[in-house]
Design a protein around this motif. Structure first.
Motif, short mmCIF file in Angstrom:
data_model
loop_
_atom_site.label_atom_id
_atom_site.label_comp_id
_atom_site.label_asym_id
_atom_site.label_seq_id
_atom_site.Cartn_x
_atom_site.Cartn_y
_atom_site.Cartn_z
N GLY A 149 -34.99 -15.75 -27.47
CA GLY A 149 -33.90 -15.24 -26.67
C GLY A 149 -32.91 -16.34 -26.31
O GLY A 149 -33.07 -17.50 -26.69
N THR A 150 -31.89 -15.98 -25.55
CA THR A 150 -30.86 -16.93 -25.16
C THR A 150 -30.49 -16.75 -23.70
O THR A 150 -30.82 -15.74 -23.07
N GLY A 151 -29.79 -17.75 -23.17
CA GLY A 151 -29.26 -17.64 -21.82
C GLY A 151 -30.33 -17.56 -20.75
O GLY A 151 -31.42 -18.11 -20.88
N SER A 177 -34.00 -16.38 -21.70
CA SER A 177 -34.75 -17.03 -22.77
C SER A 177 -36.18 -17.30 -22.31
O SER A 177 -36.45 -17.49 -21.12
N VAL A 178 -37.11 -17.30 -23.26
CA VAL A 178 -38.52 -17.50 -22.98
C VAL A 178 -39.02 -18.68 -23.81
O VAL A 178 -38.84 -18.73 -25.02
N PRO A 194 -42.39 -9.69 -16.62
CA PRO A 194 -43.47 -9.81 -17.60
C PRO A 194 -43.19 -9.11 -18.92
O PRO A 194 -43.60 -9.57 -19.99
N GLU A 195 -42.47 -7.98 -18.88
CA GLU A 195 -42.20 -7.24 -20.11
C GLU A 195 -41.49 -8.08 -21.16
O GLU A 195 -41.73 -7.94 -22.36
N GLU A 219 -42.83 -9.03 -24.95
CA GLU A 219 -41.98 -8.87 -26.13
C GLU A 219 -41.93 -10.14 -26.95
O GLU A 219 -42.04 -10.10 -28.18
N ALA A 220 -41.78 -11.29 -26.26
CA ALA A 220 -41.72 -12.56 -26.97
C ALA A 220 -43.06 -12.90 -27.59
O ALA A 220 -43.15 -13.51 -28.67
N ALA A 221 -44.16 -12.53 -26.91
CA ALA A 221 -45.49 -12.84 -27.42
C ALA A 221 -45.79 -12.09 -28.71
O ALA A 221 -46.60 -12.54 -29.52
#
Length: 382
Positions: free
Chosen positions: A299-301, A304-305, A373-374, A378-380
């Motif tokens: 992600g960005t900004g 981001s994760v 957390p959602e 998503e990133a995971a």
């Protein structure tokens, strides 16, 4: 008597560093005009940004107060044990520091924790760090070719003044944030403008970052970080009192108290300390290495994760537990106390707070971001 012993100050370590570090976005300044107090000239957001970047003062001294309430749960190893009071103050409490500044080669920060006092001072080519807890002092002699570099008073990434905290926030500015002004404010008894950084992405847990900028000197007097929909800041770093007068020379003089163990690092060690700033080429190489190790940003900004591998424990040649191994053991105890969760991405443990969430997966990854957390789930799964 040393000024360090006669004027102790409470410890100030800035959790705002973590909060600001996750700000991946900023804003186009635009032309919004400040609704300033009639006694202050109007300043646009763009003008205030320029003011901060160009601010310069010959000297100042003051008291900085940091407060935090991140809404973290009680965790083993954090809420009890040696040093726990200091740690908890970073996430749910108040800390105070005294600072003195008389130019790049004359600066001092006085800190105090439950277990003792720590003082950092630069006086010309001399840099001292004194710890009362173990009666130790480290004396650095800055080489002539390094004299123009500013030594770090606190660990890398931890702002030691509102100026540094503000710089960290302003450095992240890009079109993902709206920058506005709210008019006049009062900080430490001084008139100030308030610059507001707001994420455009509503998925961010951070609602706003507010910078109070001195109307006369243009330096940041305070930084507030608000969680989304909150009326009170989750983190605040601000001057309680400040005087723009060059401090007396005695404030930068240090003589080790009797019985202090003094360490004199070698010139090579000192050179390494002052050469921590990396070149663009080194930064690219570091990014490649991080990618090879599984570290990445999804992600960005503001939303981001950061995804990284959990640190691994190690043993020394004699088979004894190393510091890394002991730290890993403490981390395991903390992680084990977190609620279990699972999904299509796998399973793990979740830590939530007002400003950030962290997911520790059973396959050895950690994901952190200023998001719900959602977003981590998503990133995971990517």
């Amino acid at each position: 008597m040393s000024v360090f012993r006669s004027r102790p100050a409470l410890r100030w370590l800035v959790p705002a560093a973590a909060a600001v570090a996750v700000i991946g976005g900023g804003a186009a300044a635009g032309t919004i005009v400040a609704s300033a107090d009639p006694s202050l000239p109007e300043r646009s957001a763009a003008q205030l940004l320029v003011d901060v970047q160009n601010a310069k003062v010959d000297g100042f001294s003051g008291t900085v107060v940091q407060t935090a309430d991140l809404g973290l749960p009680s965790l083993p190893g954090v809420t009890s044990g040696a040093g726990s009071a200091d740690i908890m103050k970073l996430v749910a409490g108040s800390n105070t520091a005294r600072v003195w500044y008389a130019g790049e080669d004359k600066a001092r920060v006085a800190l105090m924790g439950t277990l003792g006092e720590t003082d950092v001072i630069r006086n010309g080519s001399d840099v001292w760090m004194w710890r009362s807890a173990d009666s130790s002092a480290t004396h650095y002699k800055i080489p002539a070719d390094k004299a123009d570099k500013k030594p770090a008073a606190l660990p890398t990434g931890v702002p030691s003044t509102p100026q540094e905290a503000a710089d960290a926030a302003l450095a992240a500015i890009d079109p993902t944030t709206a920058v506005t002004t709210t008019g006049a404010a009062k900080v430490a008894g001084r008139d100030a403008y308030e610059l507001v950084l707001t994420p455009r992405d509503t998925a961010s847990l951070i609602g706003q970052v507010r910078l109070a900028i001195d109307a006369e000197k243009h330096v940041p007097l305070g930084v507030d970080v608000y969680a989304k929909n909150a009326n009170d800041p989750a983190v605040r770093v601000a001057f309680q009192q400040i005087t723009f007068k060059v401090p007396d020379a005695e404030q930068f003089a240090f003589n080790p108290p009797e019985g202090t163990k003094v360490t004199e690092p070698s010139a090579a060690d000192l050179a390494k300390e002052h050469d921590k700033a990396i070149t663009p080429e080194q930064a690219k190489e570091a990014e490649k290495q991080a990618a090879a190790d599984g570290t990445k940003v999804v992600g960005t900004g503001w939303t981001s994760v950061l995804v990284a591998k959990m640190p691994a424990a190690g043993d020394d040649k004699a088979g004894a537990k190393t510091g890394a191994d002991q730290a890993a053991g403490q981390l395991d105890a903390i992680v084990g106390a977190l609620p279990k969760i699972s999904g299509s991405w796998g399973s793990g443990r979740l830590l939530t707070s007002a400003l950030f969430s962290a997911l520790i997966t059973d396959d050895g990854r950690i994901l952190v971001g200023a998001v719900a957390p959602e977003k981590l789930y998503e990133a995971a799964g990517k």
